[in-house]
Design an enzyme around this catalytic site. Sequence first.
Site, PDB file in Angstrom:
ATOM      1  CG  PHE A 199      -0.174   0.272   2.681  1.00  0.00           C
ATOM      2  CD1 PHE A 199      -0.215   1.750   2.912  1.00  0.00           C
ATOM      3  CD2 PHE A 199       0.268  -0.649   3.475  1.00  0.00           C
ATOM      4  CE1 PHE A 199       0.537   2.190   4.068  1.00  0.00           C
ATOM      5  CE2 PHE A 199       0.903  -0.359   4.628  1.00  0.00           C
ATOM      6  CZ  PHE A 199       1.128   1.324   4.811  1.00  0.00           C
TER       7      PHE A 199
ATOM      8  CD  GLU B   9      -5.724  -5.917  -0.129  1.00  0.00           C
ATOM      9  OE1 GLU B   9      -4.706  -5.959  -0.811  1.00  0.00           O
ATOM     10  OE2 GLU B   9      -5.589  -6.801   0.816  1.00  0.00           O
TER      11      GLU B   9
ATOM     12  CB  SER C  17       4.774  -7.333   5.581  1.00  0.00           C
ATOM     13  OG  SER C  17       4.103  -8.324   5.328  1.00  0.00           O
TER      14      SER C  17
ATOM     15  CD  GLU D 250       8.426  -2.903   8.570  1.00  0.00           C
ATOM     16  OE1 GLU D 250       7.780  -4.013   8.082  1.00  0.00           O
ATOM     17  OE2 GLU D 250       8.896  -2.362   7.369  1.00  0.00           O
TER      18      GLU D 250
ATOM     19  CE  LYS E  84      -3.202  -8.310  -4.515  1.00  0.00           C
ATOM     20  NZ  LYS E  84      -3.818  -7.418  -3.431  1.00  0.00           N
TER      21      LYS E  84
ATOM     22  CB  CYS F 179      10.488  -0.392   2.799  1.00  0.00           C
ATOM     23  SG  CYS F 179      11.199   0.368   1.146  1.00  0.00           S
TER      24      CYS F 179
HETATM   25  P1  NAD Z   1       1.656  -6.695   3.061  1.00  0.00           P
HETATM   26  O1  NAD Z   1       2.459  -7.564   3.036  1.00  0.00           O
HETATM   27  O2  NAD Z   1       0.245  -6.828   3.879  1.00  0.00           O
HETATM   28  O3  NAD Z   1       0.878  -6.717   1.601  1.00  0.00           O
HETATM   29  C1  NAD Z   1       1.595  -6.634   0.531  1.00  0.00           C
HETATM   30  C2  NAD Z   1       0.773  -7.332  -0.646  1.00  0.00           C
HETATM   31  O4  NAD Z   1       0.406  -8.678  -0.424  1.00  0.00           O
HETATM   32  C3  NAD Z   1      -0.684  -6.756  -0.865  1.00  0.00           C
HETATM   33  O5  NAD Z   1      -1.054  -6.801  -2.526  1.00  0.00           O
HETATM   34  C4  NAD Z   1      -1.474  -7.671  -0.168  1.00  0.00           C
HETATM   35  O6  NAD Z   1      -2.812  -7.615  -0.896  1.00  0.00           O
HETATM   36  C5  NAD Z   1      -0.681  -8.963  -0.291  1.00  0.00           C
HETATM   37  N1  NAD Z   1      -1.161  -9.953   0.925  1.00  0.00           N
HETATM   38  C6  NAD Z   1      -1.436  -9.486   2.032  1.00  0.00           C
HETATM   39  N2  NAD Z   1      -1.366 -10.490   2.952  1.00  0.00           N
HETATM   40  C7  NAD Z   1      -1.130 -11.569   2.162  1.00  0.00           C
HETATM   41  C8  NAD Z   1      -1.251 -12.823   2.494  1.00  0.00           C
HETATM   42  N3  NAD Z   1      -1.117 -13.400   3.740  1.00  0.00           N
HETATM   43  N4  NAD Z   1      -0.792 -13.869   1.426  1.00  0.00           N
HETATM   44  C9  NAD Z   1      -0.846 -13.591   0.225  1.00  0.00           C
HETATM   45  N5  NAD Z   1      -0.744 -12.072  -0.054  1.00  0.00           N
HETATM   46  C10 NAD Z   1      -0.927 -11.290   0.864  1.00  0.00           C
HETATM   47  O7  NAD Z   1       2.473  -5.293   2.973  1.00  0.00           O
HETATM   48  P2  NAD Z   1       1.671  -3.749   3.183  1.00  0.00           P
HETATM   49  O8  NAD Z   1       1.239  -3.537   4.421  1.00  0.00           O
HETATM   50  O9  NAD Z   1       0.674  -3.659   1.696  1.00  0.00           O
HETATM   51  O10 NAD Z   1       2.796  -2.908   2.871  1.00  0.00           O
HETATM   52  C11 NAD Z   1       3.721  -2.550   4.056  1.00  0.00           C
HETATM   53  C12 NAD Z   1       5.121  -3.644   3.983  1.00  0.00           C
HETATM   54  O11 NAD Z   1       5.853  -3.295   2.976  1.00  0.00           O
HETATM   55  C13 NAD Z   1       6.247  -2.981   5.011  1.00  0.00           C
HETATM   56  O12 NAD Z   1       6.699  -4.265   5.730  1.00  0.00           O
HETATM   57  C14 NAD Z   1       7.198  -2.359   4.285  1.00  0.00           C
HETATM   58  O13 NAD Z   1       8.383  -2.496   4.952  1.00  0.00           O
HETATM   59  C15 NAD Z   1       7.136  -3.363   3.085  1.00  0.00           C
HETATM   60  N6  NAD Z   1       7.557  -2.732   1.924  1.00  0.00           N
HETATM   61  C16 NAD Z   1       9.043  -3.141   1.543  1.00  0.00           C
HETATM   62  C17 NAD Z   1       9.744  -2.622   0.638  1.00  0.00           C
HETATM   63  C18 NAD Z   1      11.052  -3.029   0.200  1.00  0.00           C
HETATM   64  O14 NAD Z   1      11.610  -2.619  -0.863  1.00  0.00           O
HETATM   65  N7  NAD Z   1      11.639  -3.855   0.924  1.00  0.00           N
HETATM   66  C19 NAD Z   1       9.183  -1.534  -0.298  1.00  0.00           C
HETATM   67  C20 NAD Z   1       7.653  -1.046   0.510  1.00  0.00           C
HETATM   68  C21 NAD Z   1       7.030  -1.874   1.287  1.00  0.00           C
END
Ligand code: NAD
Length: 495
Positions: free
Chosen positions: A148, A175, A225, A381, A172, A280
């Site tokens: 997000f 959401e 994450s 985090e 994808k 991040c």
């Molecule tokens: P998230 O992991 O909750 O979601 C990321 C994506 O995965 C979304 O599209 C979501 O729909 C999907 N998703 C969520 N739960 C899932 C599951 N159980 N199974 C399969 N798919 C699933 O992350 P978020 O809250 O949207 O974003 C924040 C996180 O992203 C933080 O941890 C941040 O550090 C990380 N991030 C990392 C970088 C990097 O370059 N390392 C960059 C941006 C964000």
Amino acid sequence: MKKVNNFIAGEIKCFSQNYLPIFDPSKGEKIGEVVNSNEKDFAEILKSAKKGFNEWSEFTPLKRSRVLSNFKSIIEKNISTLAPIVSEEHGKTIEDAKGSIIRGLEVVEFACGIPHLLKGEFSQNVGTNIDSWSIRQPLGICAGITPFNFPAMVPMWMFPISIACGNSFILKPSEKNPSCSIKLAEMFLDAGLPAGVFNILNGDKSSVDRLIENSEISSISFVGSTPVAKYIYEKSASTGKRVQALGGAKNHLIVMPDANLQQAVDGIIGAAYGSAGERCMAVSVAVAVGSIADKLVDKISNQIQSLKVAPWFDNNSEMGPLISKDHKTKVEQYITDGVEEGAKLVVDGRNYQIQGYENGYFVGPTLFDNVKEEMKIYKEEIFGPVLSVVRAETYEKALELVNNHKFGNGTSIYTSDGEISRHFTTNAKIGMVGVNVPIPVPMAFHSFGGWKDSLFGSNAMHGVEGVNFYTKLKTVTSRWPKSINDGPEFIIPVN
Ligand code: NAD
């Protein structure tokens, strides 16, 4: 109320009737819905992406580059249209949203050089009258799953390069803020991209699982994450896919006693509280070395009292809300945990209220001092505007903290000592390292990626790493003998 659907074969449509809510985090109100795709949506997207690949992979790299160049011009003209879409669903300030779109645009700019990037290597006479060369060919259908916190930039780390390499792509998006991706897909179509090359599949985990389980999809790029990154890496690899999965972070910024204090303070504040800490590459730990600690904590604490926390449409806003009510509760719980664990809460951002936006998901800038390695607020985090100051007696102890942490995304050091800085850049076990720079995010022509629990897989995003990830290497060995016939050879040829 807006409804966000899928982008399939160049059209906005969907088959599922099941929708998920979209919120405006500044107001804490539902502002729309996004489709939670079903099996039929996925089947149609796959059909579209297959057709898209067949057509697009026949385009020469130069023709592809021209479409990307048109896309770049269209985005440039529309930054002011895209930025409010990002800000409304995410909450970040409008200037920050514009900045993130420009960082994504730079990847499109890089991808315009694809004819040059795909040039292979050639060796004449690897054996007598035998030549050898390598080429890089597209994978097929690639997919990206994004978080997000950067609804424009992170998808743009992936699809422009994948598509420039000749692949079709299924995105994808998160959401929580899916609208920007649809706009980008429409713009790419207007730029001359054939329908079916870039597709958007909206939804939750069920859509992700369809992507990672399907054997016709060649690669998965994930950013999000760490627990989900790990799950996606393992599951995708088990179906034989190429996968890069970027996870969470806990970025440390070391302040040496010889640092320019004001520069360090400004760097830390921007990097810790910008975008409400939902980056991040946000700095979430400041490691104060030796005698500088008291002055550092005083200055940060004084400056953040006047930080302007406000909705994105307030032009003076320096920091907006968090993404959701649940996330606000989680971040506030971390602050409570920190107090209970014995850290010194210098500035408390809990129960932050903005007049007129009492339902918004705001948490004020928060500062902890005397944070210790064993505390939960240090180990995990938080992904909010919460900065932990850890005091270290020496540089060696500070480096140890950086290297012992399970995350390895970014880190930085503020110092005026070249020898220390060189030692740090050489020895920090981290993917992206800064010297007197608070957020060392690599430009598009370098590559973005962490180490340890911040990246699963072998390729970072964009730059040459991206080109390698989205192509298969082929090496050709060729001879044109006119009249020689040596008969069969039973030993491996050697020169
Ligand atoms: P998230 O992991 O909750 O979601 C990321 C994506 O995965 C979304 O599209 C979501 O729909 C999907 N998703 C969520 N739960 C899932 C599951 N159980 N199974 C399969 N798919 C699933 O992350 P978020 O809250 O949207 O974003 C924040 C996180 O992203 C933080 O941890 C941040 O550090 C990380 N991030 C990392 C970088 C990097 O370059 N390392 C960059 C941006 C964000």
